[in-house]
Design a protein around this motif. Structure first.
Motif, PDB file in Angstrom:
ATOM      1  N   THR A  31      62.700 -16.308 -15.971  1.00 61.64           N
ATOM      2  CA  THR A  31      61.468 -15.581 -15.686  1.00 61.64           C
ATOM      3  C   THR A  31      60.279 -16.382 -16.212  1.00 61.64           C
ATOM      4  OG1 THR A  31      61.214 -14.330 -17.765  1.00 61.64           O
ATOM      5  CG2 THR A  31      62.762 -13.457 -16.131  1.00 61.64           C
ATOM      6  N   ILE A  32      59.115 -16.089 -15.649  1.00 60.44           N
ATOM      7  CA  ILE A  32      57.881 -16.573 -16.256  1.00 60.44           C
ATOM      8  C   ILE A  32      57.006 -15.357 -16.521  1.00 60.44           C
ATOM      9  CG2 ILE A  32      58.010 -18.782 -15.082  1.00 60.44           C
ATOM     10  CD1 ILE A  32      55.743 -17.901 -13.275  1.00 60.44           C
ATOM     11  N   ARG A  33      56.062 -15.533 -17.452  1.00 57.10           N
ATOM     12  CA  ARG A  33      55.203 -14.400 -17.803  1.00 57.10           C
ATOM     13  C   ARG A  33      53.752 -14.832 -17.788  1.00 57.10           C
ATOM     14  NH1 ARG A  33      53.132 -10.646 -21.548  1.00 57.10           N
ATOM     15  NH2 ARG A  33      54.094  -8.583 -21.337  1.00 57.10           N
ATOM     16  N   ILE A  34      52.960 -14.131 -16.993  1.00 50.56           N
ATOM     17  CA  ILE A  34      51.525 -14.374 -16.963  1.00 50.56           C
ATOM     18  C   ILE A  34      50.914 -13.692 -18.186  1.00 50.56           C
ATOM     19  CG2 ILE A  34      49.397 -14.023 -15.655  1.00 50.56           C
ATOM     20  CD1 ILE A  34      51.174 -13.933 -13.124  1.00 50.56           C
ATOM     21  N   ILE A  62      51.002  -7.433 -11.062  1.00 53.87           N
ATOM     22  CA  ILE A  62      52.317  -7.805 -11.592  1.00 53.87           C
ATOM     23  C   ILE A  62      52.511  -7.063 -12.909  1.00 53.87           C
ATOM     24  CG2 ILE A  62      53.749  -9.698 -12.445  1.00 53.87           C
ATOM     25  CD1 ILE A  62      52.352 -11.545 -10.534  1.00 53.87           C
ATOM     26  N   GLU A  63      53.426  -6.120 -12.921  1.00 54.59           N
ATOM     27  CA  GLU A  63      53.570  -5.269 -14.087  1.00 54.59           C
ATOM     28  C   GLU A  63      53.873  -6.088 -15.342  1.00 54.59           C
ATOM     29  OE1 GLU A  63      54.916  -0.793 -14.605  1.00 54.59           O
ATOM     30  OE2 GLU A  63      56.600  -2.059 -13.996  1.00 54.59           O
ATOM     31  N   ASN A  64      52.953  -5.992 -16.302  1.00 46.67           N
ATOM     32  CA  ASN A  64      53.059  -6.703 -17.577  1.00 46.67           C
ATOM     33  C   ASN A  64      53.211  -8.218 -17.411  1.00 46.67           C
ATOM     34  OD1 ASN A  64      52.871  -4.297 -19.113  1.00 46.67           O
ATOM     35  ND2 ASN A  64      55.037  -3.892 -18.726  1.00 46.67           N
ATOM     36  N   GLY A  65      52.841  -8.730 -16.249  1.00 42.39           N
ATOM     37  CA  GLY A  65      52.833 -10.169 -16.032  1.00 42.39           C
ATOM     38  C   GLY A  65      54.187 -10.822 -15.838  1.00 42.39           C
ATOM     39  N   ARG A  66      55.257 -10.045 -15.800  1.00 44.53           N
ATOM     40  CA  ARG A  66      56.599 -10.633 -15.753  1.00 44.53           C
ATOM     41  C   ARG A  66      57.023 -10.924 -14.318  1.00 44.53           C
ATOM     42  NH1 ARG A  66      59.357 -13.026 -19.743  1.00 44.53           N
ATOM     43  NH2 ARG A  66      58.804 -11.285 -21.137  1.00 44.53           N
ATOM     44  N   VAL A  67      57.247 -12.191 -14.014  1.00 44.75           N
ATOM     45  CA  VAL A  67      57.680 -12.616 -12.682  1.00 44.75           C
ATOM     46  C   VAL A  67      59.194 -12.793 -12.718  1.00 44.75           C
ATOM     47  CG1 VAL A  67      57.524 -14.408 -10.918  1.00 44.75           C
ATOM     48  CG2 VAL A  67      55.476 -13.734 -12.208  1.00 44.75           C
ATOM     49  N   LYS A  68      59.896 -11.919 -11.995  1.00 46.05           N
ATOM     50  CA  LYS A  68      61.355 -11.939 -11.998  1.00 46.05           C
ATOM     51  C   LYS A  68      61.874 -11.223 -10.764  1.00 46.05           C
ATOM     52  CE  LYS A  68      61.579  -7.702 -14.783  1.00 46.05           C
ATOM     53  NZ  LYS A  68      62.082  -7.067 -16.018  1.00 46.05           N
ATOM     54  N   ASP A  69      63.148 -11.390 -10.499  1.00 50.49           N
ATOM     55  CA  ASP A  69      63.870 -10.602  -9.503  1.00 50.49           C
ATOM     56  C   ASP A  69      64.734  -9.599 -10.245  1.00 50.49           C
ATOM     57  OD1 ASP A  69      62.772 -12.062  -7.463  1.00 50.49           O
ATOM     58  OD2 ASP A  69      64.584 -13.167  -6.946  1.00 50.49           O
TER      59      ASP A  69
END
Length: 592
Positions: free
Chosen positions: A103-106, A379-386
Motif C-alpha cells: 500500500t501507499i499512503r497519501i 481517498i479515505e485516510n489517504g490509504r491506496v490499496k485493494d
C-alpha cells in the motif's frame, strides 16, 4: 561532557557528531546480522526520509515466542506542492508492491509514505524513489519538511501556478547542502556501486542556513490563498497567505509559529496557530523565510525537544520581540540569498488586513481554465490499496497507465487527477465505478472532510487506533446526522492516535485525540475537542476527556441535537460550538 553539551538534548549531540548527517548509516545498513539500526542512527535516518518502526500488533505474540520486535521502516517522499507525474505514481505503487507492504499512503502534507520496508530493502527503496525523480531527503528530521501549497491546477488566473512555482523555489532553497544523501543512497554512475560515492569528509560541508546541528525541531512551510486555505496555513511554522487584488498576487501575509503537536502531561506544551507577522512582497519571500529559519536555528530550545518548535520561541519572546530578531537577521539572510543588503524593507511592514475567508478541498470535476479538466478523488485516510470490492490501487494503475498524465496530492490525503480531456471523462468514471471507487458525490459531507493519522500498528508514538478506527466512527456519526436531518452539515472530524497532532485535530470542528487504553478491555480512550473550523483559523477546546471509543458518538449526540435545535441560519457546527462554549455544551450533555 562540557557545560554547553550538558544543556543540549541527546539528539543535538548526535546531529553535531554525525559529520553532515552521515553517522554510521552505511555501515549499519550493510550489517545483515540485524533487522534494525541503533537508536542514534534512527535519529539521523529521519533526515533522509525514513523512520524505524515495528509491527505493534505482533509484539505480544513475538514476545511469547521469544522473538524480538518485527522491525520495518516507513519511507516518506518529499513532493513540493504534491505534484507527481503518472510515471512517478506508478513507480511508487511498484516499489510498495515489491519492497513494501503493498500500500501507499497519501499524507496530510501532500506526500507519500511507504510502510513495511525491511532493513535489507531500505537502500533499494530510497534509491528507486530517486530513480523516478522524486526524493526522500528532508521529508523528516529537524529541517524544513515538504513545502505545501494549494494543489489545484486552476489556470484561469495563474495564481495557483505562481504558488506552485514559489513552493518549488522555496523547497530548493531550504534543502540541506550536505552531500551525505547523494553519497549514501545514489549509485555511482560510473561504477554502479551501492556504497558511498566518496568517503565522508572529516568535517561536514558548511550549510549557510542550517549550520552544523540543523534546526532544534522540524519546520514546516505552506502557501495558501485567502479564499482557499486548503493547506491549513495557520498550523505551519511559516504560513504564507497570498494577498490578491482582483486576479493579481500583490504579496503575502507571513504567519509564524503554528504547530499541532503537544504533550498533555506538560503544562508548558500546547498546540498553536501561527501569529500574523508581516506583509511582504513576493520578491522578498526567500530572504524573509531564511531570516525566520535563522532565528529559530539560533534561539530555539536545544535542551528540551518538547519545547523546541518555533511556536514556543515566539510564545516566550512575544511576537514583537521575535519580529525584531527576524529583522536583525535580514542582512545575513540577504547575503545567503545573494541579494543586496537592504533589499527587504526594515522594519518589516505590518500584516495586510486580508485573512482567510474560505476553504476548498477541490474534490469532484473541475474545469482547469485551459480547456482541460481535473477530478478530485476522495481517498479515505489517504490509504491506496485493494481491499474487498474497493480496488483503488488497481483503478489508479489503469488510469495512470492509459488515461491520466499527472496528479496532485492534497493536504486532506486526497488526489487530483489532472489535465484530463473532456472526451476522457466518461472512460475515467467507468474505470472508477468498475473498481468500486466512489467519487465525492457518493459520500457524505461527514466522510468527505474527515481524516486520520496512521497510528497503530506502525507508529511508535500511537496510544490508540486512528486510521483503522475512524471509518467506523464516521459510520455512526452519519447515522446520527441523518436521523437529525443534519446530513448536509459541513464540518471536519480529525482523529489522531496520540497528542502529536499529525492529522491537525486541534483546529478541526471535532478533534479526536488518542489519550489512553483501558487496561482490561484494550479499548482506546480519546479526548474530544470541539469548536475549530473548516477554514483553519480557530483552535478548538476540550469538550470531554478519556472518552471510550465506543462512546464517542453517544457523547456527541446531545451536542448534535442542541446544534439542530439552536443553530442560527447557516451557522457551521464549529462556529456553533465556539459560540455556545464547551462548558455550556457539557451541561447540555449532562442534562440529556
Amino acid at each position: 561532557m562540557t557545560d554547553e553539551q550538558s544543556k543540549k538534548s541527546k539528539v543535538e549531540l548526535i546531529k553535531e557528531a554525525s559529520v553532515g548527517l552521515r553517522g554510521t548509516i552505511t555501515e549499519e545498513l550493510a550489517d545483515a546480522t540485524t533487522e534494525h539500526v541503533a537508536d542514534a542512527t534512527t535519529k539521523l535516518l529521519k533526515f533522509h526520509g525514513t523512520y524505524q518502526q515495528d509491527d505493534r500488533d505482533l509484539r505480544k505474540l513475538r514476545r511469547k515466542e521469544g522473538l524480538g520486535k518485527a522491525y520495518s521502516f516507513m519511507v516518506r517522499n518529499r513532493i513540493p506542492g504534491g505534484k507527481m507525474t503518472a510515471a512517478q505514481f506508478l513507480g511508487e505503487l511498484d516499489i510498495a508492491d515489491e519492497l513494501g507492504n503493498g500500500t501507499i499512503r497519501i499524507t496530510t502534507r501532500q506526500s507519500i509514505q511507504l510502510h513495511g520496508v525491511v532493513k535489507g530493502n531500505l537502500w533499494d527503496v530510497i534509491h528507486r524513489i530517486n530513480a523516478i525523480k522524486l526524493s526522500t531527503q528532508s521529508a523528516c528530521g529537524d529541517v524544513t519538511r515538504n513545502v505545501c501549497c494549494c494543489p489545484a491546477p486552476l489556470r484561469h488566473n495563474g495564481l495557483r501556478d505562481q504558488l506552485q512555482r514559489l513552493a518549488d523555489e522555496i523547497a530548493v532553497h531550504v534543502r540541506p547542502t550536505t552531500k551525505a544523501y547523494h553519497q549514501i543512497w545514489i549509485k555511482d554512475p560510473e561504477t554502479g556501486a551501492r556504497e558511498q560515492v566518496a568517503g565522508p569528509p572529516s568535517e561536514p560541508e558548511p550549510d549557510p542556513i542550517y549550520g552544523k546541528a540543523y534546526l532544534p525541531r522540524k519546520f514546516k512551510i505552506g502557501l495558501a490563498l485567502c479564499d482557499d486555505n486548503c493547506i491549513d496555513a495557520y498550523d505551519n511554522d511559516i504560513g504564507l497567505l497570498g494577498v490578491t487584488e482582483g486576479e493579481t498576487l500583490i504579496g503575502f501575509n507571513v504567519l509564524a509559529g503554528g504547530g499541532m503537536g503537544t504533550t498533555p502531561s506538560k503544562k508548558q506544551c500546547f498546540p498553536a496557530l501561527a501569529k500574523r507577522l508581516a506583509f511582504i512582497q513576493t520578491e522578498h519571500l526567500l530572504p524573509v523565510i531564511t531570516a525566520i529559519i535563522l532565528v529559530q536555528r539560533d534561539f530555539g530550545n536545544r535542551a528540551d525537544r518538547s519545547q523546541a518548535r518555533m511556536k514556543y520561541l515566539i510564545h516566550n519572546l512575544g511576537v514583537l520581540a521575535f519580529k525584531a530578531k527576524v529583522e536583525d537577521y535580514l542582512s545575513q539572510a540577504e547575503a545567503i540569498c545573494g541579494v543586496a543588503e537592504g533589499t527587504v524593507p526594515r522594519p518589516l511592514p505590518q500584516p495586510h488586513p486580508a485573512d482567510v475567508t474560505g476553504h476548498d478541498d477541490h474534490l469532484g470535476w473541475h474545469e482547469q481554465g485551459d480547456g482541460k479538466w481535473f477530478l478530485g478523488l476522495p481517498i479515505e485516510n489517504g490509504r491506496v490499496k485493494d481491499e474487498g470490492e474497493l480496488r483503488l490501487k488497481t483503478a489508479l494503475r489503469i488510469l495512470f497507465s492509459d488515461h491520466v498524465t499527472n496528479a496532485r496530492l492534497t493536504a486532506q490525503q486526497n488526489i487530483l487527477l489532472c489535465d484530463i480531456e473532456s472526451h476522457q471523462r466518461a472512460t475515467i468514471q467507468k474505470v472508477l465505478a468498475d473498481h468500486g471507487v466512489v467519487t465525492v458525490d457518493q459520500i457524505s459531507n461527514t466522510r468527505r472532510f474527515a481524516f486520520a493519522c496512521p497510528a497503530l500498528p506502525t507508529c511508535g508514538l500511537a496510544v490508540t487506533e486512528s486510521e483503522r478506527a475512524l471509518p467506523g466512527v464516521i459510520d455512526e456519526v452519519e447515522a446520527e446526522l441523518r436521523e437529525l436531518g443534519l446530513a448536509d452539515a459541513q464540518f471536519t472530524i480529525r482523529m489522531t492516535g496520540c497528542p502529536n497532532g499529525c492529522a491537525r485535530p486541534y483546529n478541526a470542528d471535532i478533534g479526536l485525540v488518542g489519550r489512553s487504553v483501558d487496561g482490561k478491555t484494550g479499548e482506546g480512550r480519546y479526548t474530544v475537542f470541539l469548536g475549530g473550523n473548516l477554514i483553519g483559523t480557530r483552535m478548538n477546546a476540550v469538550f470531554k476527556d478519556q472518552v471510550p471509543r465506543g462512546e464517542i458518538v453517544a457523547t456527541l449526540r446531545p451536542v448534535f441535537i442542541h446544534f439542530q435545535e439552536n443553530r442560527q441560519g447557516e451557522e457551521t457546527f464549529g462556529d456553533f460550538c465556539d459560540r455556545i462554549g464547551v462548558e455550556a455544551l457539557a451541561k447540555v450533555g449532562q442534562a440529556v
